[in-house]
Design an enzyme around this catalytic site. Structure first.
Site, PDB file in Angstrom:
ATOM      1  N   ASP A 282       0.853  -1.172   0.000  1.00 15.26           N
ATOM      2  CA  ASP A 282       0.000   0.000   0.000  1.00 15.26           C
ATOM      3  C   ASP A 282       0.897   1.232   0.000  1.00 15.26           C
ATOM      4  OD1 ASP A 282      -2.375   1.536   0.251  1.00 15.26           O
ATOM      5  OD2 ASP A 282      -1.999   1.732   2.389  1.00 15.26           O
TER       6      ASP A 282
ATOM      7  N   ASP B 128      -1.940  -0.838   6.016  1.00 15.70           N
ATOM      8  CA  ASP B 128      -2.355  -0.424   7.350  1.00 15.70           C
ATOM      9  C   ASP B 128      -3.842  -0.082   7.435  1.00 15.70           C
ATOM     10  OD1 ASP B 128      -2.357   1.857   5.859  1.00 15.70           O
ATOM     11  OD2 ASP B 128      -1.157   3.061   7.238  1.00 15.70           O
TER      12      ASP B 128
ATOM     13  N   ASP C 234      -7.099  -2.685   3.148  1.00 19.90           N
ATOM     14  CA  ASP C 234      -6.031  -3.645   2.860  1.00 19.90           C
ATOM     15  C   ASP C 234      -6.301  -5.023   3.459  1.00 19.90           C
ATOM     16  OD1 ASP C 234      -4.502  -1.612   1.639  1.00 19.90           O
ATOM     17  OD2 ASP C 234      -3.760  -0.959   3.590  1.00 19.90           O
TER      18      ASP C 234
END
Length: 910
Positions: free
Chosen positions: A332, A642, A646
């Protein structure tokens, strides 16, 4: 069981329709009776996770290994035949394995539990016409919630009223910046990231106020639905567990076949079935590497402890090795690769560009003029007039502030405004100092309709400062300031070129202007700034990459691991960050948007996933899909993140890595590994540690299995030749469990080999036992068979005592094992290099030396202590016999050299 409403498209409904559907009152809220009724129906507003497995079940699952089934069965039959000593020892071995596995798993779960502390949040609601502050868990659908700057959105809300409301939804959507909210209905197919009339649970209000009606709570929220989809997925096994299970099954079939063959041949030769059962059990026990499960568990646990000291907590033991074999890391962007803090990095005024150093909201950094494409020296004293005016405008036309906590700086308010304050501070400008000299008299807050904010300040003259989009300010400006501080005609073409240059770098660009106000003017409105503004400059900002993350990406690529960015942010921004970090395929950054991926067929998608290095504006389901496509191509995928968005991909990946400090609870629950310092750079250390663990496991296998091979060959051939068994089943258990574990566990503490991060990842399809490793095992097994069989036959013929002969065969084998252990360890290699004067020092390996000393001491007790003689049918040896047992050490030196030529011990599985 709490229930939830079937969810309509709330963003598509008008305000009256939503209120009517939820049977609520937009001005007074719900009654106490209605709240109680709905609370009973829907339950508390908190995510509900599946309960963990009970302790007794986790303990029983430690026995769920094919090789242990044989031991349990053999022990049961031994007990049935009255051999309680043999049965007790066999059962004891399986119990030790179970205890080791259970304790290590419990320790890992305990570390997780300490991190996942519940955080109680509160919400402001309207009930029966009164404003109340209640725990957010007490909210029910239909409640009217009031939002203010700094609040955490407590549930999914359909907004009814907003006043300059901005909400940070990065954890859910991946957007770097807070989004402005509105109340108008939207089309039904509006993507979640663009539903401006909704506020979702877990997001944060950064600016303004709002009022909304609760439409979903608990697991019915967007966060909760992601959590449920995560839980409904079966947790995948890791490469090590898959290979170990396959190896165990293959070995199981081979053992059963050989044991049955031994039993049948013995019966055919007229032997008693009890003697043949002893031989079959001895063969089975000798072939089973009883110590291997314990050694694997201990080796992985040591890797876990090492990572914990380096700010990474491993939830599942095999995850250490899985990361070491990773071929792709999908990361990410926001908060993982980047700071998650907006930072001004470029300023344009009066035809010149300035570079701004430093990151985040810290005032540490410098501003310098860019000359010939490179930053020059920072300004030591007075700033150029236009640059100073541009920074002052960003500092005064601002509703936010910065807060320092220890060494950390954070923004109180809007991240964009925080970046402007930090940029001005780097030039020595103080927000409080300027406001004391030029206090604010009035302001026009930012509104999406006008795309600007304006403030009026006292002074001589009184000034109006304006900041906003380039388009909104340019049409209101007629002049600009040159480098000497003089008014000059606006050069729109030059400014547009500067905007384009900054945008190509992925920067978000804001324009700044000012205008002199009337001497006694106390207020301003939109008409005051419709014309006559003086253009001051542009400030370009971005959520910058972490410096340590750039180094970590480079280290991973050097190790042959591809890094791909998967984010919900805009394509231009994502590509710019990827360029800075060196995340690219071949010589370029090949990027795709989520809407492009949605239009691809399976073949096109597979090719895009293979070639692409950046995937922007992707939905949570697409993140999951990308991970699945990579896995279908045979990749071992690690996924970092985080945010709530995700979580499904973290769960699906071979190893999910979440941020323990800044990550959401859903992301932490779904991950295999947590980074407690939220530092992407720790992944490089984790990869290094994972490879070291696999290397040490490989050494352990190459040390353990040759003994099993030698023992099995000895028992099988002795049975076929109708000879006395050179080694009994209990003696085999001693060698395989006590002696092997004592000497093998120190291998788990071996440090990394030089160059371990320069070699490419292992082939994901590579078997646990490679051809090279199999040749080594067979070569050393042959030596062990010759040694056991030969020493037993010689000692039996010379002493006439079968117990002494068996004891000498075992002690000879252990003596040779010490040399073999040194030959595959770094201590042995270091010793050889020292003797050959290729090194000036010997590797410090106290644990390995301690293991060898402990093994020797136990072997002395094994033969010289009467209790051990009775238990294991051994006999005391004389000094002369001990010397004879040590002679095979010399032979093993030459055999170990031969084995190392076949398969070098420090080759990382290649």
């Amino acid at each position: 069981m709490p229930v939830q409403l079937s969810l309509p498209l709330y963003h598509q409904l008008s305000q009256p329709e939503v209120i009517e559907y939820l049977t609520s009152d937009g001005s007074a809220g719900l009654s106490a009776e209605e709240v109680a009724s709905r609370y009973e129906k829907y339950g508390p507003n908190e995510l509900r996770f599946k309960p963990g497995k009970p302790a007794w079940l986790r303990f029983l699952q430690q026995f769920h290994q094919p090789l242990l089934y044989i031991l349990l069965l053999a022990g049961t039959i031994k007990a049935f035949l009255g051999s309680w000593t043999n049965a007790s020892v066999i059962w004891g071995v399986t119990l030790i394995n179970a205890i080791i596995g259970y304790v290590q798993e419990a320790k890992a779960e305990g570390a997780i539990a300490s991190l996942a502390k519940a955080v109680t949040t509160e919400a402001t609601v309207l009930r029966e016409g009164q404003t109340l502050r209640i725990p957010s868990r007490d909210l029910v659908p239909g409640d009217i919630v009031l939002l203010a700057s700094g609040d955490k959105v407590p549930a999914d809300l359909r907004l009814l009223k907003v006043r300059n409301l901005q909400v940070d939804e990065s954890a859910l959507t991946g957007e770097s910046l807070p989004g402005s909210k509105a109340i108008e209905p939207l089309p039904g197919d509006t993507p979640l990231a663009e539903r401006t009339n909704m506020a979702y649970a877990g997001s944060f209000v950064t600016f303004g106020q709002g009022k909304g009606i609760v439409v979903s709570t608990a697991n019915a929220t967007e966060v909760g639905q992601i959590s449920q989809s995560m839980e409904s997925r079966v947790s995948l096994s890791t490469p090590l567990t898959r290979k170990f299970a396959q190896f165990s099954r293959t070995l199981l079939y081979a053992i059963l076949t050989l044991a049955t063959l031994t039993f049948a041949i013995g019966l055919g030769r007229g032997k008693s079935w009890i003697d043949m059962f002893e031989a079959a059990v001895a063969l089975a026990v000798s072939a089973i590497p009883e110590g291997l499960p314990a050694v694997v568990t201990i080796t992985l646990a040591i890797g876990v402890n090492r990572m914990a000291r380096r700010h990474a907590i491993i939830r599942k033991l095999p995850a250490v090795e899985a990361l070491g074999s990773a071929t792709v890391i999908c990361s990410d962007k926001t908060g993982t690769l980047t700071e998650n803090q907006m930072t001004v990095q470029s300023i344009y005024t009066e035809g010149q560009y300035y570079a701004v150093s430093g990151g985040g909201y810290s005032p540490k950094g410098e501003i310098s003029l860019i000359t010939d494409g490179n930053p020059g020296s920072p300004f030591a004293e007075e700033l150029p007039p236009a640059l100073g005016d541009c920074l002052v405008a960003g500092l005064l036309c601002n509703d936010s502030g910065l807060k320092q906590t220890g060494e950390d700086w954070s923004v109180v308010g809007d991240p964009t405004e925080g970046a402007l304050i930090a940029a001005a501070a780097k030039a020595g400008l103080s927000q409080l100092g300027l406001l004391s000299l030029t206090p604010r008299l009035d302001a026009i807050p930012f509104e999406s309709e006008y795309q600007y904010m304006a403030t009026l300040h006292d002074g001589i003259p009184r000034l109006i400062y304006v900041k906003g989009s380039v388009e909104s300010l340019m049409r209101r400006c007629s002049q600009m300031i040159d480098r000497y501080g003089q008014m000059t005609a606006l050069n729109a073409e030059q400014i547009e070129q500067a905007v384009e240059t900054m945008a190509e770098q992925g920067l978000r660009v804001l324009a700044f202007a000012k205008k002199a106000a009337a001497t006694h003017q106390h207020s301003i409105d939109h008409e005051d700034i419709e014309t006559g503004l003086v253009f001051l400059g542009l400030q370009g900002m971005i959520d910058p990459p972490r410096p340590e993350a750039i180094a970590a990406v480079h280290a991973c690529q050097t190790a042959g691991i591809r890094v791909k960015m998967i984010t919900g942010d805009h394509l231009v921004t994502a590509r710019a960050i990827a360029e800075r970090m060196g995340i690219k395929t071949a010589a370029q950054v090949l990027a795709f948007e989520g809407k492009q991926l949605a239009q691809m067929d399976n073949h096109q998608l597979a090719q895009a996933v293979e070639d692409g290095s950046v995937f922007a504006r992707v939905a949570p389901t697409q993140k999951l899909q990308l991970v699945e496509v990579l896995q279908s191509q045979g990749e071992i995928v690690a996924m970092t993140g985080d945010g709530v968005n995700d979580a499904p991909a973290l769960k699906q990946a071979d190893i999910g890595i979440a941020m323990g400090k800044g990550g959401t609870e859903v992301a932490r629950e779904s991950a295999d590994m947590l980074l407690t310092d939220d530092n992407f750079a720790s992944i490089k250390a984790a990869v290094e540690e994972g490879r070291t663990v696999y290397q040490n496991l490989r050494k352990a296998i190459s040390f353990l299995l040759p003994v099993n091979g030698g023992e099995s060959m000895t028992i099988l051939i002795s049975t076929l030749l109708a000879r006395d068994l050179p080694i009994l089943s209990l003696q085999v258990l001693w060698l395989n469990m006590i002696n092997s574990v004592t000497m093998t566990v120190p291998l788990a503490f071996e440090a990394k080999s030089p160059g371990i991060m320069q070699s490419p990842p292992r082939n994901p399809n590579e078997p646990l036992i490679t051809k090279k490793l199999l040749r080594r095992i067979l070569a050393v097994s042959l030596f062990n068979w010759i040694l056991i069989f030969g020493m037993f036959e010689w000692a039996k013929s010379t002493t006439g005592d079968i117990a002494v002969a068996r004891t000498m065969a075992i002690q000879s084998l252990v003596a040779a094992r010490v040399i073999y252990l040194l030959s595959i360890s770094q201590l042995g290699m270091s010793l050889v290099n020292y003797l050959r004067r290729q090194s000036t020092s010997i590797t410090n390996a106290p644990i390995l030396i301690l293991g060898i000393v402990a093994a020797v001491a136990l072997q002395i007790l094994f033969s010289q202590w009467g209790v051990m003689n009775s238990l294991f049918a051994t006999a005391p040896l004389t000094g002369h016999q001990w010397l004879i047992c040590l002679l095979p050490m010399l032979l093993m030196v030459f055999w170990a050299i031969f084995a190392n030529v076949i398969d070098p011990p420090h080759c990382h599985g290649k």
